[in-house]
Design a protein around this motif. Structure first.
Motif, PDB file in Angstrom:
ATOM      1  N   GLU A 236      11.839 -15.447  -3.600  1.00  0.00           N
ATOM      2  CA  GLU A 236      10.429 -15.149  -3.743  1.00  0.00           C
ATOM      3  C   GLU A 236       9.703 -15.816  -2.580  1.00  0.00           C
ATOM      4  O   GLU A 236       9.774 -17.032  -2.408  1.00  0.00           O
ATOM      5  N   ARG A 237       9.053 -15.021  -1.801  1.00  0.00           N
ATOM      6  CA  ARG A 237       8.431 -15.519  -0.591  1.00  0.00           C
ATOM      7  C   ARG A 237       7.242 -14.672  -0.213  1.00  0.00           C
ATOM      8  O   ARG A 237       7.104 -13.546  -0.697  1.00  0.00           O
ATOM      9  N   ILE A 238       6.456 -15.207   0.681  1.00  0.00           N
ATOM     10  CA  ILE A 238       5.324 -14.408   1.150  1.00  0.00           C
ATOM     11  C   ILE A 238       5.840 -13.359   2.133  1.00  0.00           C
ATOM     12  O   ILE A 238       6.655 -13.649   3.005  1.00  0.00           O
ATOM     13  N   VAL A 239       5.405 -12.123   1.916  1.00  0.00           N
ATOM     14  CA  VAL A 239       5.836 -11.028   2.783  1.00  0.00           C
ATOM     15  C   VAL A 239       4.615 -10.203   3.186  1.00  0.00           C
ATOM     16  O   VAL A 239       3.543 -10.332   2.609  1.00  0.00           O
ATOM     17  N   ASN A 240       4.847  -9.326   4.169  1.00  0.00           N
ATOM     18  CA  ASN A 240       3.796  -8.378   4.548  1.00  0.00           C
ATOM     19  C   ASN A 240       3.824  -7.248   3.544  1.00  0.00           C
ATOM     20  O   ASN A 240       4.853  -6.597   3.360  1.00  0.00           O
ATOM     21  N   TRP A 241       2.709  -7.017   2.881  1.00  0.00           N
ATOM     22  CA  TRP A 241       2.692  -5.976   1.857  1.00  0.00           C
ATOM     23  C   TRP A 241       1.750  -4.855   2.252  1.00  0.00           C
ATOM     24  O   TRP A 241       0.601  -5.090   2.626  1.00  0.00           O
ATOM     25  N   SER A 242       2.281  -3.632   2.189  1.00  0.00           N
ATOM     26  CA  SER A 242       1.437  -2.478   2.455  1.00  0.00           C
ATOM     27  C   SER A 242       1.029  -1.874   1.126  1.00  0.00           C
ATOM     28  O   SER A 242       1.875  -1.412   0.367  1.00  0.00           O
ATOM     29  N   ILE A 243      -0.263  -1.904   0.825  1.00  0.00           N
ATOM     30  CA  ILE A 243      -0.738  -1.397  -0.457  1.00  0.00           C
ATOM     31  C   ILE A 243      -0.596   0.123  -0.518  1.00  0.00           C
ATOM     32  O   ILE A 243      -0.170   0.682  -1.513  1.00  0.00           O
TER      33      ILE A 243
ATOM     34  N   ASP B  63      -1.093  -3.752  -6.179  1.00  0.00           N
ATOM     35  CA  ASP B  63      -1.920  -2.547  -6.136  1.00  0.00           C
ATOM     36  C   ASP B  63      -3.209  -2.760  -5.354  1.00  0.00           C
ATOM     37  O   ASP B  63      -4.030  -1.860  -5.234  1.00  0.00           O
ATOM     38  N   GLY B  64      -3.392  -3.977  -4.835  1.00  0.00           N
ATOM     39  CA  GLY B  64      -4.590  -4.239  -4.039  1.00  0.00           C
ATOM     40  C   GLY B  64      -5.792  -4.622  -4.883  1.00  0.00           C
ATOM     41  O   GLY B  64      -6.897  -4.715  -4.368  1.00  0.00           O
ATOM     42  N   LEU B  65      -5.574  -4.832  -6.184  1.00  0.00           N
ATOM     43  CA  LEU B  65      -6.688  -5.229  -7.054  1.00  0.00           C
ATOM     44  C   LEU B  65      -6.578  -6.718  -7.390  1.00  0.00           C
ATOM     45  O   LEU B  65      -5.485  -7.289  -7.366  1.00  0.00           O
ATOM     46  N   ILE B  66      -7.746  -7.318  -7.721  1.00  0.00           N
ATOM     47  CA  ILE B  66      -7.759  -8.739  -8.081  1.00  0.00           C
ATOM     48  C   ILE B  66      -7.047  -8.919  -9.431  1.00  0.00           C
ATOM     49  O   ILE B  66      -7.280  -8.150 -10.369  1.00  0.00           O
TER      50      ILE B  66
ATOM     51  N   THR C 224     -11.454  -4.110  -6.409  1.00  0.00           N
ATOM     52  CA  THR C 224     -10.675  -3.955  -5.181  1.00  0.00           C
ATOM     53  C   THR C 224     -11.022  -5.122  -4.261  1.00  0.00           C
ATOM     54  O   THR C 224     -11.984  -5.849  -4.506  1.00  0.00           O
ATOM     55  N   ILE C 225     -10.252  -5.231  -3.211  1.00  0.00           N
ATOM     56  CA  ILE C 225     -10.477  -6.327  -2.269  1.00  0.00           C
ATOM     57  C   ILE C 225     -11.892  -6.268  -1.698  1.00  0.00           C
ATOM     58  O   ILE C 225     -12.590  -7.278  -1.629  1.00  0.00           O
ATOM     59  N   GLN C 226     -12.313  -5.066  -1.321  1.00  0.00           N
ATOM     60  CA  GLN C 226     -13.644  -4.910  -0.737  1.00  0.00           C
ATOM     61  C   GLN C 226     -14.754  -5.255  -1.743  1.00  0.00           C
ATOM     62  O   GLN C 226     -15.703  -5.963  -1.426  1.00  0.00           O
ATOM     63  N   GLN C 227     -14.568  -4.761  -2.975  1.00  0.00           N
ATOM     64  CA  GLN C 227     -15.567  -5.043  -4.018  1.00  0.00           C
ATOM     65  C   GLN C 227     -15.628  -6.539  -4.292  1.00  0.00           C
ATOM     66  O   GLN C 227     -16.709  -7.116  -4.420  1.00  0.00           O
ATOM     67  N   ALA C 228     -14.474  -7.144  -4.379  1.00  0.00           N
ATOM     68  CA  ALA C 228     -14.405  -8.573  -4.670  1.00  0.00           C
ATOM     69  C   ALA C 228     -15.084  -9.365  -3.562  1.00  0.00           C
ATOM     70  O   ALA C 228     -15.812 -10.328  -3.810  1.00  0.00           O
ATOM     71  N   ARG C 229     -14.838  -8.938  -2.332  1.00  0.00           N
ATOM     72  CA  ARG C 229     -15.436  -9.646  -1.196  1.00  0.00           C
ATOM     73  C   ARG C 229     -16.957  -9.630  -1.320  1.00  0.00           C
ATOM     74  O   ARG C 229     -17.625 -10.650  -1.204  1.00  0.00           O
TER      75      ARG C 229
END
Length: 915
Positions: free
Chosen positions: A173-180, A366-369, A380-385
């Motif tokens: 388990e590690r940090i990876v590049n994730w494409s939503i 899924d890109g959601l909080i 979504t990330i944008q909404q959360a921001r």
RNA sequence: GGGUGUUUAGCUCAGUUGGUUAGAGCGCCAGCCUUACAAGCUGGAGGUCGUAGGUUCGAAUCCUGCAACACCCACCA
């Protein structure tokens, strides 16, 4: 397939010619020959989800050209073609295709999707194969493979199983590049960094407890900065630098670490920060603060030194976190205080690992909080921001913003923004594999790289290589042969265990293409993997050619996996070509609209013109510019070749001479042989472009402009038969040498104009007539003939009246040839008023236009005198004593020759003066 | 931030290990329908090889600094 029009009347159908090659097994590889007699190279498999572009054409042209040359040498050649399933890229394209057709991909089972996509790829592969054939690619199609072909997958899976059994493959388990968008992890190399504008938000994290701040007086010295580093100021090193300074109106403190820039040392002054309410951090991604588990500062940063260990509250989520010290924090950037979000930032993950911080995932796959995001959950990330920013503003904790330009990571295939996420993935441990790769790559005997500079790129890549994430959350690809019970791996095997479920993931495409160099050979029984452990024999392939853009993706991985499975670098020579740019030097791309389709060029000019203009003027590894204007000269060239063929046909008959006596005919044969040898040498070191240049000049300048013109005289003499023979055999060699570059037209002319029965594609060096003819020796100086003709042409050009001449000691028909080429008349020496020494021969000239004569003589004299002066000066200098003997001798000989010439010219001046 | 490459004729580019007059194609000027080719032939003009130094008898070529451009790599929030 394409037709090419030559002259006004001739049309060549390329498809028919290609069919003839196939019918006659021109590209067929025979299995039973020895290593030394073979020339095998595996072609890079293009992605079977679209069509070929100009870059593919370029690569294939180079490969085919080399392949055809190797056949000419008599080698048993195999170009092994294939197609790649191209995991993520194909899945993106195919799912879009289904959506465009109104099909909901979620209604299809994985098996159905796979089956349909397989059919789609096979369909594309068929189309692409027809494109490859249209280029003239001489591959043995019986050997073609697809990366998902069962024969190939078997080997790919076995490699993984072996890696697992030997402890190289593991799950973590590690940090990876994730494409939503693609819903998968991707490797570092598939991430691109795109420059984009963004906003840097300055946010206060308030103190959790009351805090007393030390106050250190108000003595600030005014200083002028010499440079700026991010948000800090640089000042050239001073003797007793002030601890506090006022720079550009900002209060700053001296950083104890000196910065070195271009061998000069600078003091760093950090702007003071307001610490009354709390600690201020800077971020472009405020929403990630929901997952913050610390605030980090640089341990040397005097502004924060006394605050390490204190607690602040992360706003919006109200989590109490500590201020920690980490050398990974750059004190000059922003406020020097870094919010640490271990689950969503690579550097933060690293810090968290070192400091044992809690990892809180707030953004889901899924890109959601996530639920960890409290009231922001589901946004979504944008909404959360936006929500976070609004809340911060309300609380008065957003103290500043700054517009910046920064690089954000995007997926190379789907172009969406990458979210770093912590996930469970398969990894390949590369430590010992890369050590071995480095050792072998550095050895020039083991691997030759063209161009050699690229070797260091390979080395650098390996040096930086970290464990490789090979699992992808895609359905399109080789499914990972790992089996689970209750979430635990119980086996990694091609056997299906009872009551177990298979890993849903597939392999990174490059995990399979990285094995292409041997999986293809094993699939065709050209290599036995079980015999690789302690072998001494040669690896079956000789060469690998690819574009420089896939050096890291492909070449390096083939070396890594090749060494692992076969104990060899799977190619002896690795050749990189550059990329195709448009005429202005920009990358060709769909969005720019500056791309050129290969078929556009092929239908307008024919395939050979495309091949010639790609191969002309390129250097290994270097990009080339391409545009239609590059094609014009080669279109003319083919026309010239065709007309030349017409002339040869017109002047050849069934009879041939076996013995060539006339010195000019003999000279033609000899220089043709010389060219053939130069051609061979050039090709062996892959100097395709200079070979093309060389034979082009030979054909156009030497053969057409001199020998054909000369032949127009000799063909009317008793030497006609040997002249015909010489012309034909030279032209045969010319077609032979151009054949790898322009296979279609040369093949056509060879059959239809030379009347040869054998296919040119089957012709070998040993079949060439020019090597079989008996040629008389002579010491004829061809250059003096050229010089005489050029001299007379100049007189003729400038003179208002006609020019007559007489050549001393001319052999059979030489004077007729000179007359024909120079368009001057021959006469007797006694009629002439001037004599000129040209190299070894004396030419007598009758010219009535005295001023022209004088001018021309003067020009010659000036040139001779300038040369004499130059050499005199040279010989007087240290040159005579220090330069090598041969070089000095050469100059001295030249000097003597020039002196004689000067003397002659002066005599001529004397004799015409007064006239 | 690190790395690599490029800079030669008006344009696009060659130029092999340093050898003394730097080449080609296109374009330009002048003259030719010479019976394979006017998509051709012949003659010609055009370059102090990015810049400043250095090494050498000799530098486009080797070394160093600088400049411009291009590309690649990198987790600056």
């Amino acid at each position: 397939m394409f037709r090419v029009r030559l002259g006004d009347e001739l049309e060549i159908e390329e498809e028919k010619i290609y069919a003839t090659w196939l019918e006659n097994h021109c590209f067929t590889f025979s299995r039973d020959q020895k290593y030394d007699e073979n020339f095998i190279f595996v072609l890079p498999p293009p992605n079977a989800n679209g069509e070929l572009h100009l870059g593919h054409s370029f690569g294939y042209t180079i490969m085919d050209c080399i392949g055809r040359f190797q056949r000419q040498l008599g080698k048993n050649v195999l170009l092994l073609p294939g197609k790649d399933h191209a995991g993520i890229q194909t899945q993106v394209i195919f799912e879009k295709l289904l959506r465009d057709q109104g099909i909901d991909t979620t209604t299809l089972t994985r098996e159905e999707l796979y089956k349909r996509c397989y059919e789609f790829c096979i369909d594309r592969a068929n189309y692409m194969r027809s494109q490859e054939k249209s280029l003239g690619l001489g591959a043995d199609w019986n050997f073609e493979l697809f990366t998902l072909d069962p024969r190939v997958s078997e080997i790919v899976l076995d490699t993984f199983i072996k890696l697992y059994e030997q402890g190289y493959a593991y799950r973590a388990e590690r940090i990876v590049n994730w494409s939503i968008v693609s819903n998968t992890s991707i490797s570092d190399i598939e991430v691109e960094h795109v420059e984009k504008p963004g906003t840097l938000f300055f946010i206060v994290y308030p103190w959790s407890d009351d805090i007393e701040l030390e106050h250190e007086g108000d003595n600030y010295f005014d200083l002028e900065p010499d440079d700026v580093l991010n948000d800090a100021f640089l000042v050239k090193k001073l003797m007793n630098p002030p601890k506090r300074a006022l720079i550009k109106g900002r209060k700053c403190v001296l950083h104890p670490v000196v910065k070195k820039l271009k061998s000069e040392e600078f003091l760093v002054y950090l702007p003071e920060v307001d610490l009354h309410k709390g600690i201020t951090v800077a971020t472009t991604r405020p929403e990630t603060m929901l997952g913050d588990t610390a605030v980090a500062v640089n341990p040397d940063d005097v502004r924060y030194k006394n605050l390490i260990g204190r607690e602040v509250t992360v706003p919006c989520i109200n989590r109490k976190v500590s201020i920690i010290a980490s050398p990974l924090v750059d004190p000059t950037y922003g406020t020097g205080a870094l919010k640490v979000t271990p689950a969503h930032d690579f550097k933060d993950f690293e810090i968290a690992k070192q400091k044992n911080l809690q990892i809180v995932q707030v953004i889901g796959k899924d890109g959601l909080i996530t639920q960890n995001g409290g009231k922001y959950c589901g946004l979504t990330i944008q909404q959360a921001r936006q929500a976070v920013i609004n809340d911060l503003k309300e609380e008065g904790l957003l103290v500043d913003t700054k517009e910046i330009v920064h690089f954000i990571p995007v997926s190379e295939r789907a172009k969406d923004v990458i979210e770093p996420l912590v996930t469970d993935q398969w990894w390949i441990k590369v430590e010992s594999l890369k050590e071995e790769a480095l050792r072998r790559v550095k050895n020039k005997n083991e691997l030759e790289v063209f161009p050699e500079e690229f070797r260091s790129l390979i080395i650098q890549w390996f040096e930086r290589l970290e464990d490789w994430n090979v699992s992808r959350q895609l359905w399109w690809g080789h499914r990972i042969p790992a089996w689970y019970q209750n979430g635990d791996v119980i086996s990694v095997s091609r056997e299906v265990p009872d009551n177990a479920s298979q890993d849903p993931d597939t392999f990174d495409t490059w995990f399979s293409s990285g094995q292409w160099a041997y999986s293809t050979l094993v699939a065709h029984n050209l290599l036995d993997l079980t015999a690789c452990e302690n072998w001494s024999h040669n690896y079956p392939t000789h060469l690998m050619v690819m574009g420089r853009d896939i050096l890291f993706f492909w070449a390096c991985r083939m070396i890594l996996l090749g060494l692992y499975r076969t104990n060899r670098i799977p190619f002896k020579k690795l050749y990189f070509h550059g990329l195709i740019l448009d005429e202005k030097g920009q990358k060709m791309s769909k969005s720019r609209g500056n791309g050129i389709e290969p078929k556009e060029v092929q239908s307008k000019y024919g395939t050979d013109v495309l091949r010639l203009s790609l191969l002309n003027g390129f250097t290994p590894g270097r990009d080339i510019r391409f545009g239609f204007s590059k094609c014009e000269p080669w279109s003319r060239f083919l026309n010239k070749l065709y007309n030349c063929a017409k002339f040869i046909k017109l002047n050849s008959g069934p009879e041939t001479a076996t013995n060539i006596i006339h010195p000019l005919c003999a000279e033609l044969i000899r220089s043709t042989r010389t060219k053939c040898e130069e051609y061979k040498k050039g090709f062996e070191i892959f100097e395709l472009s200079s070979v093309l240049d060389n034979i082009y000049t030979f054909f156009w300048d030497t053969f057409c402009d001199w020998y054909i013109e000369i032949s127009k005289v000799l063909l009317k003499t008793p030497f006609a038969l040997e002249q015909k023979t010489a012309l034909k055999s030279a032209f045969e060699a010319i077609l032979f040498m151009f054949h790898p570059f322009a296979p279609f037209v040369t093949e056509y002319l060879h059959t239809n104009f030379l009347g040869e029965k054998m296919l040119l594609a089957k012709k070998r060096f040993s079949d060439l007539t020019c090597y079989k003819l008996e040629v008389a020796n002579s010491d004829y100086d061809m250059l003096s003939l050229f010089e005489i003709v050029r001299l007379l042409r100049r007189f003729k050009q400038f003179s208002t009246d006609q020019v007559d001449f007489f050549v001393e000691k001319s052999f059979n028909y030489e004077d007729d040839i000179v007359a024909s080429l120079s368009r001057c008349n021959k006469c007797q020496s006694s009629d002439c008023n001037v004599e000129i020494l040209v190299r070894t021969k004396k030419v007598f000239i009758k010219i009535r236009d005295i001023p022209v004569l004088k001018k021309e003589l003067q020009k010659r004299l000036d040139a001779v005198e300038a040369q004499l002066e130059r050499i005199e000066k040279l010989l007087k200098s240290d040159f005579s004593s220090k330069a090598p003997y041969e070089v000095v001798l050469k100059e001295k000989q030249k000097y003597e020759q020039l002196k004689i010439e000067k003397h002659e010219l002066e005599n001529q001046f004397a004799s015409i003066s007064g006239k």
